[in-house]
Design a protein around this motif. Sequence first.
Motif, PDB file in Angstrom:
ATOM      1  N   SER A 128       0.835  -1.194   0.000  1.00 37.68           N
ATOM      2  CA  SER A 128       0.000   0.000   0.000  1.00 37.68           C
ATOM      3  C   SER A 128       0.871   1.246   0.000  1.00 37.68           C
ATOM      4  CB  SER A 128      -0.918   0.027   1.230  1.00 37.68           C
ATOM      5  OG  SER A 128      -1.800  -1.074   1.222  1.00 37.68           O
ATOM      6  N   ILE A 129       0.339   2.311  -0.602  1.00 37.62           N
ATOM      7  CA  ILE A 129       0.975   3.621  -0.547  1.00 37.62           C
ATOM      8  C   ILE A 129      -0.101   4.652  -0.224  1.00 37.62           C
ATOM      9  CG2 ILE A 129       2.872   3.108  -2.126  1.00 37.62           C
ATOM     10  CD1 ILE A 129       1.260   4.446  -4.360  1.00 37.62           C
ATOM     11  N   GLN A 130       0.296   5.713   0.472  1.00 39.52           N
ATOM     12  CA  GLN A 130      -0.628   6.811   0.756  1.00 39.52           C
ATOM     13  C   GLN A 130      -0.193   8.029  -0.037  1.00 39.52           C
ATOM     14  OE1 GLN A 130      -1.064   7.946   4.867  1.00 39.52           O
ATOM     15  NE2 GLN A 130      -2.961   9.055   4.493  1.00 39.52           N
ATOM     16  N   LEU A 131      -1.164   8.741  -0.589  1.00 42.29           N
ATOM     17  CA  LEU A 131      -0.889   9.884  -1.448  1.00 42.29           C
ATOM     18  C   LEU A 131      -1.106  11.197  -0.694  1.00 42.29           C
ATOM     19  CD1 LEU A 131      -2.711   8.754  -4.724  1.00 42.29           C
ATOM     20  CD2 LEU A 131      -0.363   8.276  -3.999  1.00 42.29           C
ATOM     21  N   SER A 132      -0.280  12.184  -1.019  1.00 44.78           N
ATOM     22  CA  SER A 132      -0.437  13.515  -0.449  1.00 44.78           C
ATOM     23  C   SER A 132      -1.341  14.363  -1.352  1.00 44.78           C
ATOM     24  CB  SER A 132       0.933  14.178  -0.322  1.00 44.78           C
ATOM     25  OG  SER A 132       1.444  14.488  -1.616  1.00 44.78           O
ATOM     26  N   ILE A 133      -1.536  15.610  -0.987  1.00 48.66           N
ATOM     27  CA  ILE A 133      -2.240  16.557  -1.852  1.00 48.66           C
ATOM     28  C   ILE A 133      -1.347  16.843  -3.056  1.00 48.66           C
ATOM     29  CG2 ILE A 133      -3.144  18.906  -2.017  1.00 48.66           C
ATOM     30  CD1 ILE A 133      -3.751  18.708   0.994  1.00 48.66           C
ATOM     31  N   PRO A 134      -1.879  16.800  -4.279  1.00 47.02           N
ATOM     32  CA  PRO A 134      -1.011  16.946  -5.453  1.00 47.02           C
ATOM     33  C   PRO A 134      -0.628  18.391  -5.749  1.00 47.02           C
ATOM     34  CG  PRO A 134      -3.275  16.751  -6.156  1.00 47.02           C
ATOM     35  CD  PRO A 134      -3.283  16.565  -4.655  1.00 47.02           C
ATOM     36  N   GLN A 135       0.464  18.529  -6.442  1.00 45.81           N
ATOM     37  CA  GLN A 135       0.852  19.782  -7.056  1.00 45.81           C
ATOM     38  C   GLN A 135       0.633  19.643  -8.558  1.00 45.81           C
ATOM     39  OE1 GLN A 135       4.920  19.867  -5.167  1.00 45.81           O
ATOM     40  NE2 GLN A 135       4.356  21.996  -4.818  1.00 45.81           N
ATOM     41  N   ILE A 136       0.331  20.759  -9.214  1.00 50.18           N
ATOM     42  CA  ILE A 136       0.097  20.757 -10.651  1.00 50.18           C
ATOM     43  C   ILE A 136       1.246  21.494 -11.333  1.00 50.18           C
ATOM     44  CG2 ILE A 136      -1.456  21.433 -12.514  1.00 50.18           C
ATOM     45  CD1 ILE A 136      -3.762  21.311 -10.548  1.00 50.18           C
ATOM     46  N   PHE A 137       1.883  20.820 -12.299  1.00 48.57           N
ATOM     47  CA  PHE A 137       3.022  21.392 -13.009  1.00 48.57           C
ATOM     48  C   PHE A 137       2.757  21.412 -14.511  1.00 48.57           C
ATOM     49  CE2 PHE A 137       4.865  19.456  -9.174  1.00 48.57           C
ATOM     50  CZ  PHE A 137       5.565  20.544  -8.658  1.00 48.57           C
ATOM     51  N   PRO A 138       3.182  22.467 -15.185  1.00 50.84           N
ATOM     52  CA  PRO A 138       3.158  22.439 -16.650  1.00 50.84           C
ATOM     53  C   PRO A 138       4.248  21.514 -17.158  1.00 50.84           C
ATOM     54  CG  PRO A 138       4.255  24.433 -15.900  1.00 50.84           C
ATOM     55  CD  PRO A 138       3.736  23.732 -14.660  1.00 50.84           C
ATOM     56  N   LEU A 139       4.063  20.967 -18.341  1.00 50.87           N
ATOM     57  CA  LEU A 139       5.110  20.150 -18.951  1.00 50.87           C
ATOM     58  C   LEU A 139       6.284  21.034 -19.339  1.00 50.87           C
ATOM     59  CD1 LEU A 139       2.977  17.829 -21.271  1.00 50.87           C
ATOM     60  CD2 LEU A 139       3.679  17.452 -18.896  1.00 50.87           C
ATOM     61  N   GLN A 140       7.482  20.485 -19.214  1.00 49.47           N
ATOM     62  CA  GLN A 140       8.699  21.209 -19.558  1.00 49.47           C
ATOM     63  C   GLN A 140       9.385  20.521 -20.738  1.00 49.47           C
ATOM     64  OE1 GLN A 140       9.670  24.058 -18.120  1.00 49.47           O
ATOM     65  NE2 GLN A 140       7.920  24.008 -16.731  1.00 49.47           N
ATOM     66  N   PRO A 141       9.925  21.280 -21.690  1.00 49.16           N
ATOM     67  CA  PRO A 141      10.574  20.651 -22.842  1.00 49.16           C
ATOM     68  C   PRO A 141      11.980  20.167 -22.529  1.00 49.16           C
ATOM     69  CG  PRO A 141      10.685  23.032 -23.045  1.00 49.16           C
ATOM     70  CD  PRO A 141       9.885  22.754 -21.799  1.00 49.16           C
ATOM     71  N   PHE A 142      12.338  19.018 -23.077  1.00 46.58           N
ATOM     72  CA  PHE A 142      13.687  18.466 -23.008  1.00 46.58           C
ATOM     73  C   PHE A 142      14.038  17.963 -24.394  1.00 46.58           C
ATOM     74  CE2 PHE A 142      11.833  17.990 -18.816  1.00 46.58           C
ATOM     75  CZ  PHE A 142      12.829  18.454 -17.965  1.00 46.58           C
ATOM     76  N   ASP A 143      15.303  18.095 -24.766  1.00 45.87           N
ATOM     77  CA  ASP A 143      15.665  17.702 -26.136  1.00 45.87           C
ATOM     78  C   ASP A 143      15.794  16.196 -26.302  1.00 45.87           C
ATOM     79  OD1 ASP A 143      18.010  17.255 -24.752  1.00 45.87           O
ATOM     80  OD2 ASP A 143      19.287  18.409 -26.097  1.00 45.87           O
ATOM     81  N   LYS A 144      15.770  15.460 -25.204  1.00 44.09           N
ATOM     82  CA  LYS A 144      15.738  14.005 -25.287  1.00 44.09           C
ATOM     83  C   LYS A 144      14.807  13.474 -24.199  1.00 44.09           C
ATOM     84  CE  LYS A 144      20.026  13.311 -22.634  1.00 44.09           C
ATOM     85  NZ  LYS A 144      21.358  12.669 -22.661  1.00 44.09           N
ATOM     86  N   LEU A 145      14.044  12.451 -24.569  1.00 44.69           N
ATOM     87  CA  LEU A 145      13.068  11.853 -23.662  1.00 44.69           C
ATOM     88  C   LEU A 145      13.178  10.347 -23.740  1.00 44.69           C
ATOM     89  CD1 LEU A 145       9.966  14.035 -24.626  1.00 44.69           C
ATOM     90  CD2 LEU A 145      11.286  14.240 -22.512  1.00 44.69           C
ATOM     91  N   ARG A 146      12.683   9.680 -22.730  1.00 46.89           N
ATOM     92  CA  ARG A 146      12.695   8.224 -22.742  1.00 46.89           C
ATOM     93  C   ARG A 146      11.384   7.682 -22.190  1.00 46.89           C
ATOM     94  NH1 ARG A 146      13.730   5.129 -17.407  1.00 46.89           N
ATOM     95  NH2 ARG A 146      13.485   6.781 -15.882  1.00 46.89           N
TER      96      ARG A 146
END
Length: 224
Positions: free
Chosen positions: A106-124
Motif C-alpha cells: 500500500s501507498i498513501q498519497l499527499s495533496i497533489p501539485q500541478i506542473f506544466p510540462l517542460q521541454p527536453f531535447d531528449k526523452l525516454r
Amino acid sequence: MLITEKKTSQNDDSPQIFVELSFGITGEILPADHGYGLYSAIAHLCPMVHEQEGVSISTISGEPDRQGRIYLSKSAHLKIRLPYEADKIAQILPLAGQTLKIGSHSIQLSIPQIFPLQPFDKLRSRIVTIKKFQEPELFLEAVKRQMDALEIQGNAFVPLDEAGLPLRKAIKIKKFSVVGFSVVVTDLSDEDSLKLQAYGLGGKHRMGCGVFTSFPRAWRFQDV
C-alpha cells in the motif's frame, strides 16, 4: 511551459493544454511490475479515469531488489498527465490523502501539485507497446510512423540491454503479459518534446506504457 497543440476533431479544434499532477507518496515497497495494479487502484477510487481521454499514468520509480519489487525513496511521486481542464482535474483530485492498495503493498498519497510540462531535447519511455509489433526492427518502424502522424521530428531508437540486445520489456495485465520495448527519442525541438509528452506513443498509457519523461540523473531503465 505549457503545451498548446491543436487536437482537431469534427466538433472541437481548440488548443489543448496538458499538465502533470504530482502526488507525494508515503510507502516503502511496490511490485516492480505495478502499472496495471496502480491503474486499477486509481480507477477504483476515481472511476471516471476509465472514460477520460488523454490521461497518462506514470509508473512509480524505485530501487529494484531483483526479486520483483522496488523500494521507494522519500522523493517518490505518482504522476498523472492529463489535459488542463477543470472538470478532468476535479475527477482526479479525490485521490489526495487516499491509500492505494497495489498487490500486497500500500501507498498513501499527499495533496497533489500541478506542473506544466517542460521541454527536453531528449526523452525516454521505459516501455512502449504497439499491438502486433514485437520484433525490434518492425517495432521501431511503427514508432516512427506514429511520430510522423503526430508531426514529431526526432531520432528514435531502442536502447540496448547489458547483453547488447534491444531492451525488451513486458507488463502483466491480469493473466496476460504484453511485450514492448524501451524507447529513447533525441534531437527534439521544444514544441515536439511537449507534444511527445502530451500524447505519447503506442497504447496502455494509463498503465505506464508510452509515457515519455526526461532522463534521470543516472540513466537506468531498471528503476521500475
